[in-house]
Design a protein around this motif. Structure first.
Motif, mmCIF file in Angstrom:
data_model
loop_
_atom_site.group_PDB
_atom_site.id
_atom_site.type_symbol
_atom_site.label_atom_id
_atom_site.label_comp_id
_atom_site.label_asym_id
_atom_site.label_seq_id
_atom_site.Cartn_x
_atom_site.Cartn_y
_atom_site.Cartn_z
ATOM 1 N N PHE A 90 16.421 -31.068 -14.223
ATOM 2 C CA PHE A 90 16.954 -30.729 -15.548
ATOM 3 C C PHE A 90 18.043 -29.657 -15.440
ATOM 4 N N TYR A 91 17.752 -28.674 -14.611
ATOM 5 C CA TYR A 91 18.684 -27.559 -14.427
ATOM 6 C C TYR A 91 20.012 -28.075 -13.877
ATOM 7 N N MET A 92 19.942 -28.885 -12.813
ATOM 8 C CA MET A 92 21.164 -29.377 -12.183
ATOM 9 C C MET A 92 21.961 -30.244 -13.152
ATOM 10 N N LYS A 137 32.695 -25.928 -19.941
ATOM 11 C CA LYS A 137 32.183 -24.831 -20.755
ATOM 12 C C LYS A 137 31.914 -23.637 -19.853
ATOM 13 N N ASP A 138 31.824 -22.492 -20.491
ATOM 14 C CA ASP A 138 31.474 -21.298 -19.714
ATOM 15 C C ASP A 138 30.096 -21.499 -19.135
ATOM 16 N N LEU A 139 29.991 -21.204 -17.892
ATOM 17 C CA LEU A 139 28.702 -21.428 -17.234
ATOM 18 C C LEU A 139 28.194 -20.116 -16.682
ATOM 19 N N ASP A 140 27.232 -19.527 -17.358
ATOM 20 C CA ASP A 140 26.619 -18.373 -16.712
ATOM 21 C C ASP A 140 25.161 -18.695 -16.483
ATOM 22 N N LEU A 141 24.710 -18.321 -15.343
ATOM 23 C CA LEU A 141 23.390 -18.778 -14.915
ATOM 24 C C LEU A 141 22.237 -18.239 -15.740
ATOM 25 N N PRO A 142 22.285 -16.964 -16.138
ATOM 26 C CA PRO A 142 21.170 -16.483 -16.961
ATOM 27 C C PRO A 142 20.951 -17.355 -18.190
ATOM 28 N N THR A 143 22.042 -17.740 -18.862
ATOM 29 C CA THR A 143 21.907 -18.597 -20.028
ATOM 30 C C THR A 143 21.321 -19.941 -19.635
ATOM 31 N N GLN A 144 21.819 -20.460 -18.517
ATOM 32 C CA GLN A 144 21.304 -21.748 -18.044
ATOM 33 C C GLN A 144 19.807 -21.674 -17.740
ATOM 34 N N GLN A 145 19.433 -20.555 -17.149
ATOM 35 C CA GLN A 145 18.016 -20.422 -16.808
ATOM 36 C C GLN A 145 17.164 -20.332 -18.059
ATOM 37 N N GLU A 146 17.704 -19.693 -19.079
ATOM 38 C CA GLU A 146 16.957 -19.587 -20.320
ATOM 39 C C GLU A 146 16.835 -20.953 -20.989
ATOM 40 N N LEU A 147 17.922 -21.693 -20.984
ATOM 41 C CA LEU A 147 17.874 -23.046 -21.554
ATOM 42 C C LEU A 147 16.864 -23.912 -20.812
ATOM 43 N N ALA A 176 14.359 -22.872 -19.143
ATOM 44 C CA ALA A 176 13.008 -22.387 -19.427
ATOM 45 C C ALA A 176 12.526 -22.922 -20.768
ATOM 46 N N GLN A 177 13.422 -22.912 -21.754
ATOM 47 C CA GLN A 177 13.012 -23.411 -23.077
ATOM 48 C C GLN A 177 12.607 -24.870 -22.990
ATOM 49 N N PHE A 178 13.431 -25.626 -22.321
ATOM 50 C CA PHE A 178 13.143 -27.058 -22.217
ATOM 51 C C PHE A 178 11.849 -27.299 -21.457
ATOM 52 N N ARG A 179 11.733 -26.691 -20.318
ATOM 53 C CA ARG A 179 10.552 -26.952 -19.479
ATOM 54 C C ARG A 179 9.272 -26.366 -20.093
ATOM 55 N N TYR A 191 9.113 -19.772 -14.974
ATOM 56 C CA TYR A 191 10.389 -19.781 -15.684
ATOM 57 C C TYR A 191 10.679 -18.423 -16.309
ATOM 58 N N HIS A 192 11.872 -18.325 -16.816
ATOM 59 C CA HIS A 192 12.349 -17.127 -17.503
ATOM 60 C C HIS A 192 11.201 -16.475 -18.289
ATOM 61 N N GLN A 193 10.911 -15.226 -17.968
ATOM 62 C CA GLN A 193 9.690 -14.614 -18.471
ATOM 63 C C GLN A 193 9.639 -14.471 -19.991
ATOM 64 N N GLY A 194 10.798 -14.118 -20.557
ATOM 65 C CA GLY A 194 10.830 -13.950 -22.013
ATOM 66 C C GLY A 194 10.487 -15.259 -22.704
ATOM 67 N N VAL A 195 11.114 -16.323 -22.228
ATOM 68 C CA VAL A 195 10.880 -17.643 -22.825
ATOM 69 C C VAL A 195 9.437 -18.063 -22.578
ATOM 70 N N TYR A 196 8.997 -17.883 -21.353
ATOM 71 C CA TYR A 196 7.627 -18.255 -20.983
ATOM 72 C C TYR A 196 6.616 -17.592 -21.917
ATOM 73 N N LYS A 197 6.821 -16.305 -22.152
ATOM 74 C CA LYS A 197 5.855 -15.575 -22.983
ATOM 75 C C LYS A 197 5.931 -16.009 -24.447
ATOM 76 N N ARG A 198 7.143 -16.214 -24.905
ATOM 77 C CA ARG A 198 7.311 -16.620 -26.295
ATOM 78 C C ARG A 198 6.653 -17.982 -26.533
ATOM 79 N N LYS A 199 6.922 -18.895 -25.638
ATOM 80 C CA LYS A 199 6.351 -20.241 -25.786
ATOM 81 C C LYS A 199 4.833 -20.195 -25.603
ATOM 82 N N ARG A 200 4.374 -19.232 -24.844
ATOM 83 C CA ARG A 200 2.936 -19.096 -24.622
ATOM 84 C C ARG A 200 2.253 -18.684 -25.924
ATOM 85 N N SER A 201 2.876 -17.744 -26.642
ATOM 86 C CA SER A 201 2.202 -17.375 -27.891
ATOM 87 C C SER A 201 2.299 -18.510 -28.903
ATOM 88 N N ASP A 202 3.388 -19.294 -28.837
ATOM 89 C CA ASP A 202 3.446 -20.489 -29.696
ATOM 90 C C ASP A 202 2.298 -21.433 -29.351
#
Ligand code: GDP
Ligand code: MG
Length: 692
Positions: A285-287, A298-308, A310-313, A367-378
């Motif tokens: 998915f990442y690749m 498009k602008d490609l910065d990896l942190p954003t990509q990793q967050e995306l 993480a959200q998907f996965r 995955y990205h910890q912020g996303v992981y935790k947020r989705k975990r509480s969901d």
């Protein structure tokens, strides 16, 4: 190398080595039309790498066409990339290919056709594949001939300039939030190294060339002080000529292979710091996302990509965990809705929930910890949204069951003769409440947060307590009534004889005797009530109420006894007996035999008058001694006792009257008839005695 090729519908191809070993399959992840394959996810699964987590590596190769890149990769990693056929000198297809290293968790990317500059061709693909490779690879092999070293203007240097530039875009600005450094190892592999120029010299030349390129980059202002070494580690190695020094070539490639495979090797290349921290199950998915961004410029910065990513996965992983969880929870819904208390429900619910969270954590925590935790509480919220109704249903059913058991227990406890009501109730109550609390506590899923309303059962317990109390109160009322009835029956038994006796005798203080007996018996009855009532935990008010009812009913009992004893026939009989006792018997109780000289008329009149005096005595309950008079207390008079049929207002005064005046006259008339008969008989007896 013999290879079969199978084309897929959209023109992408996955080719397999003979023997169809999925581990040696290769896949063209980006084709010559610059399209990304939709099959990478399934391919990674077929390679057995899906669940590898971070336990895998990615390496890519860059370099001019036909510099032996594919040959090198196949040697190093046991891969099956196409190698140019010597006899045909055919160009291999442009694109990016991927293989799994043989017996190693390494994904190897063979980047073809990256020297468009030299061939005056597509520099666009060169830039894009550089971006793509940097975003995912830990090690980038730069493959070049020895004679290309130092050719600063050569194709390789152009390529490196591209690499450095895109790297600044990718990793230059933000730091990745999960702490990855975005560092990449550039491994220069110098091919056909003859040996006249030592590797150290080649290394120096390359390093200074790289520095020059770095310095010549136009960097954004905020990055102008950044050094090459802030982003890249450099490593250099040389390989002898594959044909002219075949043995050494084989030996050196084996050595180099060791540096990729053996973690204990002092020159181990896959240092953890180079890892891009994309969990293996998210690589595809990442690749694909990276490629899409690259393709659309498009602008490609990896942190954003990793967050995306993480959200998907995390969403995907969460959905799988939730589906599994729902499968487990489903069978318990019906019994709960049907009113059943499900044994061990809490344990089950906790285990489903723990399993779901463990499943989620296992895959998503990478995955990205912020996303992981947020989705975990969901996810927790979703899980609890299913569990909460089960919990509440269980509480409700438990409440019902415990209340039912309580009622049954009380009925059971009140069966015999010898029981203490208060004991029976308090025991049943304690049992009921303990059972509820135990069951409720067992059903709590998460008590980690104090006072969390979702798992609150104390309110339900309060409701249960209230109902238990009202059941107990009703029971106590019934029991009290039962007891009052028993006392009333007993009272009736005890009052019967003294009343009959006194009324029979008809002494002037007859009512004094009756009322005394009434008082004594009532006192006893009241005492009995009070003794028994202590076990009922009755309130003062309830006791007063019961006593009032008891008094009124006792009075009622007395009155009906009196009515019974003064019924017409009985009463007239009694008058007759009274009269005869005086008329037919003398003072000594000896039957009289009338002689003609006897004053029959006088005796008759005396006896008759004495007897008639009894009628007013009986007609109203009035004691001789006025202090003996009894008055029913007002609360007894107004007592609304549902056990009695006399619910209408009760007139105590009129209840003192035994006969009305008409009734008295009627009774006197009846008596007179009897008396006259006795008189005639007496007269007749003197006549007959004279005649004898
Ligand atoms: P690629 O296009 O960079 O992937 O190169 P290939 O691996 O397809 O090889 C291209 C040609 O170079 C083939 O004919 C190989 O046999 C040959 N070759 C491979 N490795 C070497 C090497 O180390 N030295 C020389 N001189 N030729 C090589
Ligand atoms: Mg090749």
């Amino acid at each position: 190398m013999a290879a079969s090729r199978e084309a897929t519908g959209n023109g992408l191809a996955r080719t397999m080595a003979n023997g169809h070993d999925p581990l040696s399959e290769r896949i063209q992840i980006i084709d010559d039309e610059k399209r990304f394959t939709p099959e990478l996810t399934s391919q990674i699964e077929r390679w057995g790498l899906r669940d590898a987590g971070f336990n895998y590596n990615i390496v890519a190769v860059f370099g001019s066409q036909s510099t032996g890149k594919s040959t090198l990769l196949n040697r190093l990693f046991g891969t099956t990339f196409d190698v140019m056929d010597e006899t045909k000198r055919q160009q291999t297809t442009k694109g990016i290919w991927m293989c799994r290293g043989k017996d190693m968790n390494i994904m190897v990317m063979d980047v073809e056709g990256t020297d468009g500059r030299e061939r005056g061709e597509d520099q666009d693909f060169e830039r894009k594949s550089a971006l793509f490779s940097l975003a995912s690879s830990e090690v980038l092999i730069i493959n070049l001939w020895e004679h290309q070293v130092g050719l600063y203007q050569g194709a390789n240097m152009g390529l490196l300039k591209t690499v450095f530039e895109v790297n600044l875009g990718l990793f230059g600005g933000k730091k990745a939030q999960d702490g990855t450094s975005g560092r990449t190892l550039l491994l220069f592999v110098i091919r056909d190294h003859i040996g006249t120029t030592p590797l150290a010299n080649l290394q120096t030349t390359l390093t200074s060339d790289l520095q020059k390129i770095w310095d010549s980059l136009s960097k954004p202002a905020e990055l102008k002080d950044r050094q090459l070494s802030d982003y890249f580690d450099l490593a250099f190695t040389a390989l002898p000529h594959k044909i002219l020094a075949a043995d050494q070539f084989e030996m050196e490639t084996r050595n180099l292979r060791g540096r990729f495979v053996d973690k204990a090797n002092s020159g181990y290349l896959f240092k953890p710091v180079y890892h891009k921290r994309i969990p293996a199950d998210g690589v595809a998915f990442y690749m694909e996302n990276i490629w899409e961004q690259v393709q659309t410029n498009k602008d490609l910065d990896l942190p954003t990509q990793q967050e995306l990513l993480a959200q998907f996965r995390c969403d995907e992983i969460s959905a799988v965990a939730l589906a599994e969880f729902n499968e487990q929870a489903k069978p318990q819904k019906r019994p709960i809705e049907g009113g059943k208390v499900v044994d061990g429900l809490g344990g089950m619910m906790r285990s489903w929930r723990t399993m779901a969270l463990e499943r989620y954590d296992r895959d998503a925590s990478r995955y990205h910890q912020g996303v992981y935790k947020r989705k975990r509480s969901d996810l927790i919220a979703s899980l609890d949204a299913t569990l909460s109704p089960l919990f509440l249903g269980q509480l409700k059913n438990l409440h019902k069951a415990c209340l039912g058991a309580f009622k049954k227990e009380i009925l059971e406890g009140l069966k015999g003769e010898e029981y203490n009501f208060a004991d029976v109730v308090s025991k049943a109550k304690a049992k009921c409440e303990t059972e509820f609390a135990t069951g409720a506590k067992e059903s709590v899923v998460d008590d980690s947060e104090e006072g969390k309303t979702e798992w609150n059962w104390e309110e339900e317990l309060e409701l249960l307590k209230e109902e238990v109390k009202s059941v107990a109160d009703q029971c106590r009322k019934d029991e009290t009534k039962k007891m009052v009835n028993a006392i009333e029956r007993n009272f009736k038994k005890q009052i019967s004889e003294p009343v009959e006796l006194a009324l029979n005798r008809g002494a002037p203080n007859m009512w004094d005797q009756v009322l005394k007996a009434f008082r004594d018996t009532l006192d006893k009855a009241e005492a009995t009530y009070l003794t028994k009532a202590t076990s009922f935990n009755c309130t003062e008010e309830e006791n007063a109420h019961s006593l009032a009812a008891l008094r009124r009913r006792a009075w009622q009992v007395l009155r009906s006894k009196i009515d019974e004893q003064t019924a017409d026939s009985i009463f007239v009989g009694r008058l007759r007996a009274h009269f005869e006792e005086r008329f037919r018997y003398d003072e000594q109780g000896v039957p009289r035999v009338w002689k003609p000289e006897d004053d029959i008329d006088g005796a008759f009149k005396r006896a008759k008058d004495q007897t008639l005096e009894l009628i007013p005595l009986y007609s109203k309950i009035v004691p001789q001694d006025s202090s003996m008079a009894y008055t029913l207390p007002p609360d007894a008079i107004s007592s609304q006792d549902s056990g009695s049929s006399l619910e209408e207002a009760f007139d105590f005064e009129s209840s003192l009257v035994v006969f009305s005046e008409t009734k008295a006259l009627d009774l006197a008339a009846k008596f007179r008839k009897d008396a006259d008969l006795a008189y005639v008989e007496a007269k007749r007896s003197t006549v007959s005695s004279v005649a004898q």
